[in-house]
Design an enzyme around this catalytic site. Sequence first.
Site, PDB file in Angstrom:
ATOM      1  NE  ARG A 157      -3.892   0.526   1.899  1.00 41.89           N
ATOM      2  CZ  ARG A 157      -5.130   0.602   2.399  1.00 41.89           C
ATOM      3  NH1 ARG A 157      -5.377   1.324   3.458  1.00 41.89           N
ATOM      4  NH2 ARG A 157      -6.128  -0.058   1.833  1.00 41.89           N
ATOM      5  NE  ARG A 188     -10.144  -5.462   0.504  1.00 43.67           N
ATOM      6  CZ  ARG A 188      -9.391  -4.434   0.914  1.00 43.67           C
ATOM      7  NH1 ARG A 188      -9.953  -3.362   1.410  1.00 43.67           N
ATOM      8  NH2 ARG A 188      -8.066  -4.463   0.774  1.00 43.67           N
ATOM      9  CG  HIS A 246      -8.416  -0.016  -2.908  1.00 43.08           C
ATOM     10  ND1 HIS A 246      -7.585  -1.061  -2.539  1.00 43.08           N
ATOM     11  CD2 HIS A 246      -9.158   0.271  -1.789  1.00 43.08           C
ATOM     12  CE1 HIS A 246      -7.817  -1.377  -1.279  1.00 43.08           C
ATOM     13  NE2 HIS A 246      -8.766  -0.593  -0.807  1.00 43.08           N
ATOM     14  CG  ASP A 306     -13.521   6.155  -1.188  1.00 37.30           C
ATOM     15  OD1 ASP A 306     -13.569   6.028   0.042  1.00 37.30           O
ATOM     16  OD2 ASP A 306     -12.455   6.045  -1.841  1.00 37.30           O
ATOM     17  CB  CYS A 312     -13.978   0.902  -0.103  1.00 31.95           C
ATOM     18  SG  CYS A 312     -13.369   2.595   0.047  1.00 31.95           S
ATOM     19  CD  GLN A 338     -13.107  -2.268  -0.720  1.00 38.34           C
ATOM     20  OE1 GLN A 338     -12.285  -2.090   0.163  1.00 38.34           O
ATOM     21  NE2 GLN A 338     -14.257  -2.904  -0.489  1.00 38.34           N
TER      22      GLN A 338
HETATM   23  N1  NVA Z   1      -9.925   6.529  -1.461  1.00 34.84           N
HETATM   24  C1  NVA Z   1      -9.575   6.111  -0.126  1.00 34.84           C
HETATM   25  C2  NVA Z   1      -9.784   4.642   0.023  1.00 34.84           C
HETATM   26  C3  NVA Z   1      -9.460   4.096   1.397  1.00 34.84           C
HETATM   27  C4  NVA Z   1      -9.678   2.623   1.504  1.00 34.84           C
HETATM   28  C5  NVA Z   1      -8.112   6.471   0.136  1.00 34.84           C
HETATM   29  O1  NVA Z   1      -7.286   6.302  -0.770  1.00 34.84           O
HETATM   30  O2  NVA Z   1      -7.814   6.939   1.226  1.00 34.84           O
HETATM   31  N1   CP Z   2     -11.252  -0.329   2.388  1.00 37.00           N
HETATM   32  C1   CP Z   2      -9.989  -0.348   2.832  1.00 37.00           C
HETATM   33  O1   CP Z   2      -9.035  -0.565   2.084  1.00 37.00           O
HETATM   34  O2   CP Z   2      -9.869  -0.135   4.170  1.00 37.00           O
HETATM   35  P1   CP Z   2      -8.527   0.095   4.998  1.00 37.00           P
HETATM   36  O3   CP Z   2      -7.972   1.432   4.606  1.00 37.00           O
HETATM   37  O4   CP Z   2      -8.972   0.044   6.437  1.00 37.00           O
HETATM   38  O5   CP Z   2      -7.547  -1.003   4.668  1.00 37.00           O
END
Ligand code: NVA
Ligand code: CP
Length: 304
Positions: free
Chosen positions: A104, A287, A131, A219, A259, A134
């Site tokens: 990540r 997930r 992502h 989101d 998500c 997800q």
């Molecule tokens: N769009 C959000 C998704 C988190 C799971 C982010 O990138 O923070």
């Molecule tokens: N939806 C998702 O990726 O959640 P986290 O940021 O908690 O991993």
Amino acid sequence: MTTRHFLTLQDFEPAELDYIIQRGIALKAKQASGEIYEPLRAKVLAMIFEKSSTRTRVSFESGMAQLGGQALFLSSRDTQLGRGEPVEDSARVLSRMVDIIMIRTFSHETLERFAQFSDVPVINALTDDYHPCQLLADMQTYYEHRGSIRGKTVAWIGDGNNMCNSYINAASSYDFKLRVACPKGYEPLKSLCEQHADRIFITESLEEAVTGADLVATDVWASMGQEEEAKIRAAAFKPYQVSPALMQHAAPDALFMHCLPAHRGEEISETMLDHPCSVVWDEAENRLHAQKALMEFLLNGRVD
Ligand code: NVA
Ligand code: CP
């Protein structure tokens, strides 16, 4: 044999993505029955996190344990990556020690460079642009509740962010139409929109996007790394809230997904997660099952 990675949905054939959904459902049933199933015994997953996480960390770590393997949590703060060791060097070293790696990070290009130098499969656990894990969970969740999503219409409300870009890829891979409602200046990746122009429609109108939709998804307004823009974004996105009233425009059996984490009173109304059309808790749980299917597929191939 060349190493396969999962950096976007586009790395897999549609038939492989369909397989992952079915395999996720099968692995979920195994888990529910109490069956011990450990095809990844003695395998090690490295999990590199440069951003925060609840669902992604716990689902990968639990998933690997349930499949008989082990997972290592590597925060960039505590590794040499955080002190500037090149991703290429980190990839070469880690891939000599572990069997599979998830990352990540911020820039999608960092992930691509890492994968280029890794001898073992690399999984995108979220970048600024995509992502895909997800989406595996979202597609499994839709299938469990409503069957195939092929030919259906999905409405994406809000930011044209990493989740939205992955929904565009999903529209192509899983064969559905996507309507995106976003404020001007917050559209998804231009190149992606052009590539999939035949199946996506972009509008500033929420109602136009949601009318007759089979699935509505949204989101946060400010993603991780955009904390400093939060105020400006809150103003731009103010009208872009999913609420029971907005869902009235969708198909009568439409589902709602997010998500998570969610901000009640911002991108969703206070009660939206508890609305009968909301499947967000199944979506979060999936997930775990979808990523178990993904890791098994990357390490052992198809098992059917
Ligand atoms: N769009 C959000 C998704 C988190 C799971 C982010 O990138 O923070
Ligand atoms: N939806 C998702 O990726 O959640 P986290 O940021 O908690 O991993």
